[in-house]
Design a protein around this motif. Structure first.
Motif, mmCIF file in Angstrom:
data_model
loop_
_atom_site.group_PDB
_atom_site.id
_atom_site.type_symbol
_atom_site.label_atom_id
_atom_site.label_comp_id
_atom_site.label_asym_id
_atom_site.label_seq_id
_atom_site.Cartn_x
_atom_site.Cartn_y
_atom_site.Cartn_z
ATOM 1 N N VAL A 16 0.689 -7.507 0.090
ATOM 2 C CA VAL A 16 1.217 -8.787 0.569
ATOM 3 C C VAL A 16 0.874 -8.950 2.048
ATOM 4 O O VAL A 16 0.238 -9.919 2.457
ATOM 5 C CB VAL A 16 2.743 -8.895 0.366
ATOM 6 N N HIS A 17 1.290 -7.966 2.853
ATOM 7 C CA HIS A 17 1.071 -8.039 4.303
ATOM 8 C C HIS A 17 -0.085 -7.173 4.769
ATOM 9 O O HIS A 17 -0.545 -7.294 5.895
ATOM 10 C CB HIS A 17 2.328 -7.627 5.063
ATOM 11 N N PRO A 36 4.760 -4.091 -10.597
ATOM 12 C CA PRO A 36 6.042 -3.420 -10.658
ATOM 13 C C PRO A 36 6.244 -2.576 -9.409
ATOM 14 O O PRO A 36 5.394 -1.797 -9.046
ATOM 15 C CB PRO A 36 5.870 -2.501 -11.874
ATOM 16 N N SER A 37 7.360 -2.764 -8.757
ATOM 17 C CA SER A 37 7.699 -1.936 -7.606
ATOM 18 C C SER A 37 9.183 -1.588 -7.674
ATOM 19 O O SER A 37 9.993 -2.452 -8.031
ATOM 20 C CB SER A 37 7.444 -2.692 -6.297
ATOM 21 N N ALA A 38 9.502 -0.365 -7.324
ATOM 22 C CA ALA A 38 10.907 -0.015 -7.141
ATOM 23 C C ALA A 38 11.404 -0.805 -5.928
ATOM 24 O O ALA A 38 10.729 -0.857 -4.910
ATOM 25 C CB ALA A 38 11.048 1.480 -6.895
ATOM 26 N N ARG A 45 8.413 -10.411 -0.183
ATOM 27 C CA ARG A 45 8.143 -10.398 -1.604
ATOM 28 C C ARG A 45 7.454 -9.069 -1.913
ATOM 29 O O ARG A 45 6.612 -8.613 -1.146
ATOM 30 C CB ARG A 45 7.193 -11.553 -1.924
ATOM 31 N N GLU A 46 7.852 -8.437 -3.012
ATOM 32 C CA GLU A 46 7.171 -7.210 -3.423
ATOM 33 C C GLU A 46 6.462 -7.468 -4.745
ATOM 34 O O GLU A 46 7.037 -8.061 -5.647
ATOM 35 C CB GLU A 46 8.171 -6.060 -3.598
ATOM 36 N N PRO A 47 5.209 -7.048 -4.849
ATOM 37 C CA PRO A 47 4.504 -7.250 -6.114
ATOM 38 C C PRO A 47 5.124 -6.383 -7.203
ATOM 39 O O PRO A 47 5.530 -5.256 -6.941
ATOM 40 C CB PRO A 47 3.073 -6.794 -5.825
ATOM 41 N N GLN A 69 7.852 -16.662 0.684
ATOM 42 C CA GLN A 69 8.511 -16.902 -0.607
ATOM 43 C C GLN A 69 9.988 -17.156 -0.372
ATOM 44 O O GLN A 69 10.596 -16.556 0.501
ATOM 45 C CB GLN A 69 8.369 -15.661 -1.491
ATOM 46 N N VAL A 72 4.508 -5.127 3.304
ATOM 47 C CA VAL A 72 4.392 -4.664 1.923
ATOM 48 C C VAL A 72 2.914 -4.619 1.549
ATOM 49 O O VAL A 72 2.174 -5.575 1.812
ATOM 50 C CB VAL A 72 5.151 -5.616 0.972
ATOM 51 N N GLU A 73 2.536 -3.510 0.968
ATOM 52 C CA GLU A 73 1.156 -3.327 0.496
ATOM 53 C C GLU A 73 0.795 -4.437 -0.492
ATOM 54 O O GLU A 73 1.575 -4.737 -1.403
ATOM 55 C CB GLU A 73 1.082 -1.958 -0.193
ATOM 56 N N GLU A 83 9.410 6.900 -2.827
ATOM 57 C CA GLU A 83 9.406 5.760 -3.746
ATOM 58 C C GLU A 83 8.768 6.189 -5.059
ATOM 59 O O GLU A 83 7.732 6.843 -5.063
ATOM 60 C CB GLU A 83 8.623 4.581 -3.157
ATOM 61 N N PRO A 84 9.391 5.840 -6.174
ATOM 62 C CA PRO A 84 8.796 6.213 -7.450
ATOM 63 C C PRO A 84 7.495 5.431 -7.679
ATOM 64 O O PRO A 84 7.422 4.256 -7.323
ATOM 65 C CB PRO A 84 9.854 5.803 -8.491
ATOM 66 N N PRO A 111 4.850 3.524 -10.172
ATOM 67 C CA PRO A 111 4.025 2.773 -9.234
ATOM 68 C C PRO A 111 4.880 1.794 -8.441
ATOM 69 O O PRO A 111 5.617 1.029 -9.014
ATOM 70 C CB PRO A 111 3.086 2.009 -10.171
ATOM 71 N N SER A 112 4.766 1.877 -7.135
ATOM 72 C CA SER A 112 5.458 0.923 -6.273
ATOM 73 C C SER A 112 4.518 0.515 -5.155
ATOM 74 O O SER A 112 3.794 1.359 -4.618
ATOM 75 C CB SER A 112 6.707 1.560 -5.653
ATOM 76 N N ALA A 113 4.547 -0.761 -4.811
ATOM 77 C CA ALA A 113 3.858 -1.193 -3.603
ATOM 78 C C ALA A 113 4.584 -0.550 -2.432
ATOM 79 O O ALA A 113 5.817 -0.562 -2.378
ATOM 80 C CB ALA A 113 3.878 -2.711 -3.485
#
Lengths: 282, 282
Positions: free
Chosen positions: A8-9, B83-85, B79-81, A281, A5-6, A80-81, A83-85
């Motif tokens: 995070v990783h 706001p993320s879809a 974990r996703e930051p 987490q 995940v952008e 992905e809509p 703003p999304s990571a």
């Protein structure tokens, strides 16, 4: 299966080709730790609006799939809509080469030695450099950032030694935390000699090699090296495989009856650091 | 491997247990269309802050894995930051039961009939109801929303008929667009009788059964039914399997030499609608 995940990783500014490489490499590292020969992978990919990012990702994916001999078999692309990571999942499929059981985390026995492949802490130092928290001469910088962005787990070594080990996993969250997990799964105690933790020349340039540097290396994670327990009698064969596959193996500790993790440095007991590595987490 | 993204593949207000069910079901639908018996699945799961959402998702996952007899083998949690879809990827692994070749999309031949299982358009009508664009009596409403949220592909029927078909896939993006893909892959022309497209009683209550309703059903997608081509001689055996597995099969068209998709209704040629189904972003 590993998901990255952008933010995070990986860092939003990491080059797209290295994000793809690392995604493949982290999954292949899991195969290597199970002694499995890569057979193919499946990718879940959120299409970027920025087509140059997609193209660069694809180039990195191709390089990694070729390097690790793991063809892309399929997967799924989604939108992905904003703003999304951004989040990428990859599944790597592999098969054991030998008839020996697949190494688990739970097979280590009291009396076994604890080993790691390669060097430890390089990726952590690379991340520290990218975050402005460390620096080194340009060649060391490049080597450490490359260790963070484009790890190179050794499948050949993992496959070769799988029949010799009593337990094996990869170091992804940090040597100490992963070793503690192996000890817990095997219901044994584990002692690690911090002096014996292998540090690369580039790491020494960036972080030194004192106790603090060694604790940093042993808790940083992202190493994607093999961590395993093996009976002392396997040492000559293990070292022969290390030579053949051009990836050093170092004995960093030993297992004994009991439970928990202990650290030594210069022959003295060292207290455990507050964090043993990256905690997911939950 | 299918990935579902909040706001794209499911609605933010969809109950968590149904999101999990649908994720498993869509993947199992792909196995069914290949005549593969489910063996296990791997899940990439972004942990929600809301633990009740996680628990509900888990309950739906368990129900679906039990219903489709596909154990969860592993995966990854991240974990996703915000706001993320939210985005979930699932991989379903399966094996063919018979020695017959796995049905592809490209094996259909001129002269084959085109068939679909179950009924078409229910999920589309369910989504329209959830979006306030359609309505029906409460039992029909419930049936259509259930078709959208908790599809029930028939693995047993897919496995049974796989040796009899010349090409097979599932209807996920819409009957017309998926049939056009099958025709293109097989290099044949395809004609669909809209009169023959099977509509459920609930669908008829919500949308009627005129040409507009039939075009809606045939382009709505999310059906997760089997779509296949088979020689006429297989008809009796196909229908016997349909009876045995309690899932109707309907002949909805035929394949001929040439290319492209044609539609008929009441014996008249009908122009193709502007959209044949859901087109993935590219």
């Amino acid at each position: 299966m590993d998901t990255v995940v952008e933010g995070v990783h990986f860092l939003a500014e990491d080059p797209a080709d290295t994000v793809a490489w690392k995604l493949v490499a982290t999954n292949v590292s899991d195969l290597a730790a199970k002694g499995a020969v890569p057979r193919g992978c499946l990718l879940s990919y959120p299409l970027a609006q920025d087509s140059s990012w997609n193209c660069a990702f694809l180039a990195g994916l191709r390089s990694a799939c070729e390097h690790f001999a793991i063809p892309l078999l399929g997967g799924d692309t989604v939108r992905e809509p904003a703003p999304s990571a951004r989040s990428f999942a990859l599944v790597a499929l592999g098969e054991p080469r030998s008839e020996a059981p697949v190494p688990s985390r739970s097979g280590a026995r009291a009396g076994d030695d604890l080993w790691v492949s390669g060097s430890i802490g390089d990726a952590g130092a690379g991340l520290a450099i990218l975050c402005g928290q460390a620096d080194a001469d340009p060649p060391s910088r490049a080597a450490l950032v490359a260790a963070y962005r484009t790890p190179r787990p050794s499948v050949a070594l993992g496959v070769a030694i799988a029949p010799l080990v009593s337990a094996m996993m990869d170091v992804s969250d940090g040597l100490l935390i992963d070793a503690a997990r192996l000890a817990r799964a095997s219901r044994v105690a584990i002692e690690i000699d911090l002096d014996a933790v292998p540090l690369s020349p580039a790491f020494r340039h960036a972080k030194g090699e004192d106790l603090a540097a060694r604790l940093f290396a042993a808790t940083a994670g992202d190493d994607y090296q093999l961590l395993f327990a093996a009976p002392r009698a396997q040492e000559p064969t293990l070292l022969a495989h290390a030579t053949e596959h051009d990836r050093p193996l170092h004995r960093v500790g030993r297992l004994s009856a009991g439970e928990g993790l202990q650290l030594a440095y210069n022959g003295q007991r060292v207290p455990l650091p507050a964090s043993l590595g990256y905690e997911h987490q939950s």
